[in-house]
Design an enzyme around this catalytic site. Structure first.
Site, PDB file in Angstrom:
ATOM      1  N   LYS A 199      10.351 -15.140   2.262  1.00  0.00           N
ATOM      2  CA  LYS A 199      11.966 -15.941   3.103  1.00  0.00           C
ATOM      3  C   LYS A 199      11.758 -17.210   3.188  1.00  0.00           C
ATOM      4  O   LYS A 199      10.791 -18.643   3.564  1.00  0.00           O
ATOM      5  CB  LYS A 199      11.724 -15.658   4.665  1.00  0.00           C
ATOM      6  CG  LYS A 199      13.145 -16.474   5.146  1.00  0.00           C
ATOM      7  CD  LYS A 199      13.116 -15.757   6.850  1.00  0.00           C
ATOM      8  CE  LYS A 199      14.213 -16.749   7.055  1.00  0.00           C
ATOM      9  NZ  LYS A 199      14.237 -18.002   7.320  1.00  0.00           N
ATOM     10  N   ASP A 255       0.244 -24.750  -5.046  1.00  0.00           N
ATOM     11  CA  ASP A 255       0.249 -25.708  -6.321  1.00  0.00           C
ATOM     12  C   ASP A 255      -0.511 -27.077  -6.676  1.00  0.00           C
ATOM     13  O   ASP A 255      -0.608 -27.090  -7.622  1.00  0.00           O
ATOM     14  CB  ASP A 255       1.966 -25.761  -5.883  1.00  0.00           C
ATOM     15  CG  ASP A 255       3.258 -24.627  -6.449  1.00  0.00           C
ATOM     16  OD1 ASP A 255       2.186 -23.841  -7.167  1.00  0.00           O
ATOM     17  OD2 ASP A 255       4.461 -24.682  -6.752  1.00  0.00           O
ATOM     18  N   SER A 261       9.028 -18.051   5.641  1.00  0.00           N
ATOM     19  CA  SER A 261       9.221 -19.101   5.986  1.00  0.00           C
ATOM     20  C   SER A 261       7.900 -20.521   6.117  1.00  0.00           C
ATOM     21  O   SER A 261       7.669 -20.782   5.002  1.00  0.00           O
ATOM     22  CB  SER A 261       9.913 -19.028   7.305  1.00  0.00           C
ATOM     23  OG  SER A 261      10.961 -20.137   6.969  1.00  0.00           O
TER      24      SER A 261
END
Length: 439
Positions: free
Chosen positions: A326, A312, A301
């Site tokens: 998740k 990224d 999460s």
């Protein structure tokens, strides 16, 4: 007459709830139902409710019947939606504040038993030897099967100083394991710092309301302690089950000067949001410092939000094993004196547009631990993709193999941490540290 009036009032109540909270049930074979079909289904529900009240062998508790129906409706959606009665709602609020009573484990419901996502550092459960991936099948000799997740969690909480016996099934072990744990107030430091070979190590155990403040203090303390001798930072998110999304955004922003951190997409415009980083004094303090983020099968999460954003944006190298997967957002919707509902309202996406739901995040460098023989095979967790009823991610292939959750207590035996420190110190190569993204 009485039954008809009750049914009419009940149907009116159900229709108000349905109108207020969105999506109605769908028959996947025929698509969305018409209003007439919905009313027919609700009429069936009212008829069954009346028959139970009038004809069940013993007079039922009507309040419990209604709440069980609501719970069943919500839990049929996905593993993370559910109803919170007033006591459960208060427990959730205590949990996110970082202080609560209980055992100290993050759990999910899987195939009608409780799976441990992660024991929380330095809590009764962790000290008693509970491991990520354990399946809890009995609580004080009573089967978990048939209980909702919130009911099971409620049974694990209790008066401080009292004992509870967990019956645990571990993969690779023939016989169930009985572990007795003494309940305690779970007050834990979410952030701990240390220094290894001129590398600052920040361990974040959970994304509570104190997470960002702890990270900020940790960065400043390490920078002040080491000064120009600081060669790099390691952010340890292993077995961190997540928590508050806003804290994840703040922490990612602490390491980024600009660029996207996270976006969420749901069915309504209100659920479509974008979070971007902004320059501040904290990221300037460590702008030129190499950063490694440690993840594993228990990183879920909010941990995946931070790891995905830093990966990224090419701000950090991810090291360890694949994360839990998740990638959905749950909104806690208060229902006044009746508690609250936990409802999955959107998926979240990394800056490159990846949904990590049921797929997890793959580290840039995969490093495994030396798992003790007695734990080998039992340290693996497939994660979200193994949960019945999980929603799909849509952009990535779902995980099909297990990811290790084992982290040795002795840092000198921690292969992942040692590799990260060696990498920063140039024992391997510094090519793993691309420049900070300018977008």
């Amino acid at each position: 007459m009485k039954s008809s009036i009750v049914r009419a009032l009940w149907l009116s109540f159900i229709m108000i709830i349905a109108g207020a909270h969105g999506a109605l049930a769908q028959d996947q074979s025929t698509g969305p139902m018409s209003d007439d079909e919905v009313y027919q289904e609700l009429n069936l529900f009212g008829e069954i409710f009346d028959r139970i009240r009038d004809e069940y062998v013993d007079a039922p508790n009507e309040r419990e019947l209604v709440r069980a129906a609501i719970q069943g409706m919500l839990t049929s959606l996905d593993p993370h939606s559910g109803y919170l009665d007033p006591n459960d709602f208060e427990d959730v609020r205590e949990d996110t504040q970082g202080t609560f009573g209980g055992l100290g484990i993050e759990v999910i419901m899987e195939n009608e038993v409780i799976r441990v996502v992660s024991p929380i550092d330095e809590t009764p459960a962790a000290r008693a030897g509970v491991l990520a991936g354990d399946l809890i099948v009995e609580l004080d000799g009573v089967e978990v099967r048939g209980l909702s997740l919130d009911q099971a969690v409620d049974k694990m909480r209790g008066e401080i100083g009292t004992d509870i016996e967990l019956t645990i099934v571990r993969e690779g072990r023939d016989d169930p394991l009985n572990i007795t744990i003494t309940r305690d107030i779970i007050t834990f430091r979410v952030v701990r710092t240390s220094v290894r070979d001129n590398v600052g190590v920040i361990r974040l155990a959970r994304f509570t309301g104190q997470a960002y403040a702890g990270i900020e203090d940790g960065i400043r303390e390490l920078r002040s302690e080491m000064g120009d001798d600081m060669k790099g930072l390691v952010l340890d998110l292993r077995n961190n089950p997540g928590g508050l999304v806003d804290q994840a955004v703040y922490i990612a922003d602490a390491f980024l000067a600009r660029g996207n951190i996270l976006s969420t997409r749901g069915r309504t415009d209100d659920e479509n949001t974008r979070y971007d980083a902004n320059p501040d004094d904290l990221d300037k303090l460590i702008a030129d410092i190499p950063l490694i983020v440690l993840i594993n099968g228990g990183s879920a999460s909010a941990s995946e939000i931070v790891a995905g954003a830093l990966q990224d944006q090419q701000r950090a190298t991810l090291l360890g094993t694949r994360s839990f997967g998740k990638g959905s957002v749950q909104s806690i919707i208060p229902l006044g004196e009746n508690g609250a509902m936990r409802l999955t309202t959107s998926r979240y996406y990394t800056p490159s547009g990846r949904s990590i739901q049921a797929a997890g995040i793959t580290p840039d460098i995969e490093i495994f631990q030396d798992v003790p023989e007695e734990l080998q095979g039992r340290d693996l967790l497939i994660g979200e993709a193994a949960l019945d009823g999980h929603i799909d991610g849509g952009t990535e292939k779902e995980a099909t193999t297990g990811s290790s959750v084992f982290v040795p207590a002795d840092p000198d035996k921690d292969n992942q941490l040692k590799y990260a420190v060696d990498l920063i110190n140039g024992v391997e190569t510094n090519e793993a540290f691309p420049p900070k993204a300018d977008n």
